[in-house]
Write an enzyme that holds these catalytic residues in place. Structure first.
Site, PDB file in Angstrom:
ATOM      1  N   CYS A  27      99.024-113.041  -2.621  1.00  0.00           N
ATOM      2  CA  CYS A  27     100.263-112.821  -1.869  1.00  0.00           C
ATOM      3  C   CYS A  27     100.904-111.465  -2.135  1.00  0.00           C
ATOM      4  O   CYS A  27     101.512-110.885  -1.254  1.00  0.00           O
ATOM      5  CB  CYS A  27     101.282-113.913  -2.135  1.00  0.00           C
ATOM      6  SG  CYS A  27     100.746-115.170  -3.240  1.00  0.00           S
ATOM      7  N   ASN A  71     104.029-120.663  -3.360  1.00  0.00           N
ATOM      8  CA  ASN A  71     102.787-120.398  -4.088  1.00  0.00           C
ATOM      9  C   ASN A  71     102.065-121.714  -4.339  1.00  0.00           C
ATOM     10  O   ASN A  71     102.670-122.781  -4.457  1.00  0.00           O
ATOM     11  CB  ASN A  71     103.033-119.562  -5.354  1.00  0.00           C
ATOM     12  CG  ASN A  71     103.619-120.376  -6.487  1.00  0.00           C
ATOM     13  OD1 ASN A  71     102.957-121.241  -7.056  1.00  0.00           O
ATOM     14  ND2 ASN A  71     104.875-120.103  -6.803  1.00  0.00           N
ATOM     15  N   LYS A  84     117.088-113.878 -10.735  1.00  0.00           N
ATOM     16  CA  LYS A  84     117.332-114.318  -9.356  1.00  0.00           C
ATOM     17  C   LYS A  84     118.262-115.519  -9.273  1.00  0.00           C
ATOM     18  O   LYS A  84     119.070-115.620  -8.358  1.00  0.00           O
ATOM     19  CB  LYS A  84     116.000-114.666  -8.684  1.00  0.00           C
ATOM     20  CG  LYS A  84     115.232-113.462  -8.200  1.00  0.00           C
ATOM     21  CD  LYS A  84     114.053-113.907  -7.361  1.00  0.00           C
ATOM     22  CE  LYS A  84     113.215-112.693  -6.979  1.00  0.00           C
ATOM     23  NZ  LYS A  84     111.988-113.102  -6.266  1.00  0.00           N
ATOM     24  N   GLY A 136     112.005-115.467  -0.798  1.00  0.00           N
ATOM     25  CA  GLY A 136     112.042-115.315   0.655  1.00  0.00           C
ATOM     26  C   GLY A 136     112.463-116.574   1.386  1.00  0.00           C
ATOM     27  O   GLY A 136     113.288-116.529   2.303  1.00  0.00           O
ATOM     28  N   CYS A 141      98.552-140.041  -2.798  1.00  0.00           N
ATOM     29  CA  CYS A 141      99.537-140.877  -2.104  1.00  0.00           C
ATOM     30  C   CYS A 141      98.959-142.124  -1.450  1.00  0.00           C
ATOM     31  O   CYS A 141      99.691-142.893  -0.830  1.00  0.00           O
ATOM     32  CB  CYS A 141     100.309-140.058  -1.074  1.00  0.00           C
ATOM     33  SG  CYS A 141      99.417-139.776   0.467  1.00  0.00           S
ATOM     34  N   LEU A 196     114.377-107.159  -1.500  1.00  0.00           N
ATOM     35  CA  LEU A 196     115.597-107.143  -0.678  1.00  0.00           C
ATOM     36  C   LEU A 196     115.313-107.068   0.821  1.00  0.00           C
ATOM     37  O   LEU A 196     116.201-107.305   1.632  1.00  0.00           O
ATOM     38  CB  LEU A 196     116.497-105.974  -1.104  1.00  0.00           C
ATOM     39  CG  LEU A 196     116.925-106.010  -2.582  1.00  0.00           C
ATOM     40  CD1 LEU A 196     117.755-104.790  -2.921  1.00  0.00           C
ATOM     41  CD2 LEU A 196     117.702-107.288  -2.894  1.00  0.00           C
ATOM     42  N   GLN A 197     114.078-106.764   1.185  1.00  0.00           N
ATOM     43  CA  GLN A 197     113.680-106.725   2.595  1.00  0.00           C
ATOM     44  C   GLN A 197     113.761-108.118   3.221  1.00  0.00           C
ATOM     45  O   GLN A 197     113.798-108.252   4.432  1.00  0.00           O
ATOM     46  CB  GLN A 197     112.250-106.132   2.644  1.00  0.00           C
ATOM     47  CG  GLN A 197     111.482-106.299   3.935  1.00  0.00           C
ATOM     48  CD  GLN A 197     110.282-107.223   3.722  1.00  0.00           C
ATOM     49  OE1 GLN A 197     110.290-108.073   2.844  1.00  0.00           O
ATOM     50  NE2 GLN A 197     109.264-107.045   4.559  1.00  0.00           N
ATOM     51  N   CYS A 254      93.568-140.369   0.076  1.00  0.00           N
ATOM     52  CA  CYS A 254      94.272-139.289  -0.637  1.00  0.00           C
ATOM     53  C   CYS A 254      94.322-139.575  -2.142  1.00  0.00           C
ATOM     54  O   CYS A 254      94.646-140.690  -2.557  1.00  0.00           O
ATOM     55  CB  CYS A 254      95.689-139.145  -0.088  1.00  0.00           C
ATOM     56  SG  CYS A 254      96.666-137.927  -0.992  1.00  0.00           S
TER      57      CYS A 254
HETATM   58 ZN   LIG Z   1      98.435-137.714   0.387  1.00  0.00          ZN
END
Ligand SMILES: [Zn+2]
Length: 374
Positions: free
Chosen positions: A296, A235, A190, A145, A356, A175-176, A353
């Site tokens: 989903c 995902n 795909k 998508g 990072c 295909l929608q 974090c």
């Molecule tokens: Zn981070």
């Protein structure tokens, strides 16, 4: 039979003596400059009908490519085809340019000037910007998508190399919204369907189709050489994996997600701007446990919604490639299709974090459990 190779300066001398120099790279590669006086014909086209370009099999022919490999292979094929005096230029156009030999720009390249004329008219893009796009490589995970519209517009815009990874085959229910695919290609992988659609739109591009799921084992290989990474997979396990890889490798990640009537997009560029710009984990340090994760395949999605979000991603990718404007980094843009409203929240870099934070050593990849098929 050993193929004769000549240095660029020797090729230049022979060219002056009447040898024909043929640049066998693709048109978009030649657009970045080719050995002066060379004829430009892509390898495949030349080998298909060599007599069209080189009518005299006794004439001296010199072949040049980017680094010297393709021209060597081509020389061997021409010798097999009955040409008698063929040599390959060692080191290709790179060595030619490094030796300060003159380059010519195929200003008359009709495809370049026609196809990209609306870009060329923008001073912010122009010829230099367009050539930069042609020299760029974007890695797109997912030909679904979000990946479909993103890849379609990036191909139209002239991003020279698109690497696309997806391990699914086209289903009717795709295909929608997954506009790269067609009814006729139901059941086709795909990535192959995507490649076909993208090359039909812009045949000069290089589309690298990887029919694999991206995991910790292949993610770095897939992202190699990418200037920008587009998360078109929607995902969670993939999102965390791409985030971590992009932080580690210092690549900008263009994020998009969709659900029902709502979508969101952002740019995570923490790898290049530690402690300044956030990564996805600054926002959501860990994925939710599988029992709380959205399923989903059960949720519906308005078919046009991934088009909106995927094109926001394509827009950000082009801006990043060109160094234009203000990227959507440090900002999360949310879109509500029913209200037709965009809302923006600031996302700061999290000094704690796990991935990072400045000075943090890379903790290693985690392959989270697949909650659902993107
Ligand atoms: Zn981070």
């Amino acid at each position: 039979m050993a193929i004769e190779t000549v240095s660029p300066s020797e090729a230049r001398r022979r060219q002056h003596r009447g040898a024909v120099l043929v640049d066998v790279r693709e048109a978009h590669e030649r657009a970045g400059g080719m050995a002066e006086g060379a004829l430009g014909t892509a390898l495949d086209a030349l080998l298909e009908a060599p007599g069209g370009v080189l009518p005299d099999r006794d004439a001296e022919v010199l072949l040049i490519c980017e680094g010297g490999k393709r021209s060597l292979a081509c020389a061997s094929r021409l010798l097999e085809a009955g040409y008698r005096r063929v040599a390959s230029v060692e080191g290709g156009t790179r060595a030619w340019a490094a030796g300060d030999l003159p380059l010519a720009y195929p200003a008359g390249d009709p495809d370049f000037h026609d196809r990209y004329s609306r870009h060329l008219r923008l001073p912010e893009v122009g010829e230099a910007g367009q050539r930069r796009l042609l020299d760029s490589r974007v890695a797109i995970v997912g030909a679904g998508g979000l990946g479909s519209p993103a890849a379609y517009y990036l191909a139209a815009a002239g991003v020279g190399t698109l690497a696309i990874a997806d391990d699914d085959v086209v289903e009717r229910s795709n295909l929608q919204r997954q506009i790269l695919h067609t009814d006729e290609r139901i059941g086709v992988p795909k990535v192959d369907s995507a490649r076909q659609a993208l090359l039909a739109l812009n045949p000069g591009l290089r589309v690298e189709a990887l029919r694999e799921r991206i995991t910790s084992a292949n993610v770095e290989h897939f992202l190699e050489g990418a200037d920008v990474v587009v998360d078109g997979g929607d995902n969670l396990p993939m999102r965390y994996l791409l985030n971590d890889a992009c932080v580690k490798l210092g690549k900008p990640l263009v994020y998009g997600a969709i659900d029902r009537f709502n979508g969101q997009a952002s740019v995570f560029d923490a790898g290049r701007h530690r402690g300044v710009l956030p990564c996805y984990r600054c926002l959501f340090p860990e994925p939710p446990p599988p029992e709380f994760a959205p399923n989903c395949s059960d949720n519906g999605v308005l078919g046009v919604l991934p088009g909106v979000i995927g094109l926001l991603q394509a827009t950000e990718a082009v801006k990043l490639l060109l160094g234009l404007g203000e990227p959507l980094a440090g900002r999360l843009l949310r879109f509500d299709a029913l209200a037709m409203r965009f809302r923006e929240t600031r996302v700061p870099a999290d000094p704690g974090c796990p991935v990072c934070a400045p000075g943090r050593t890379f903790p290693g990849y985690i392959d989270y459990e697949q909650f659902c098929a993107g």
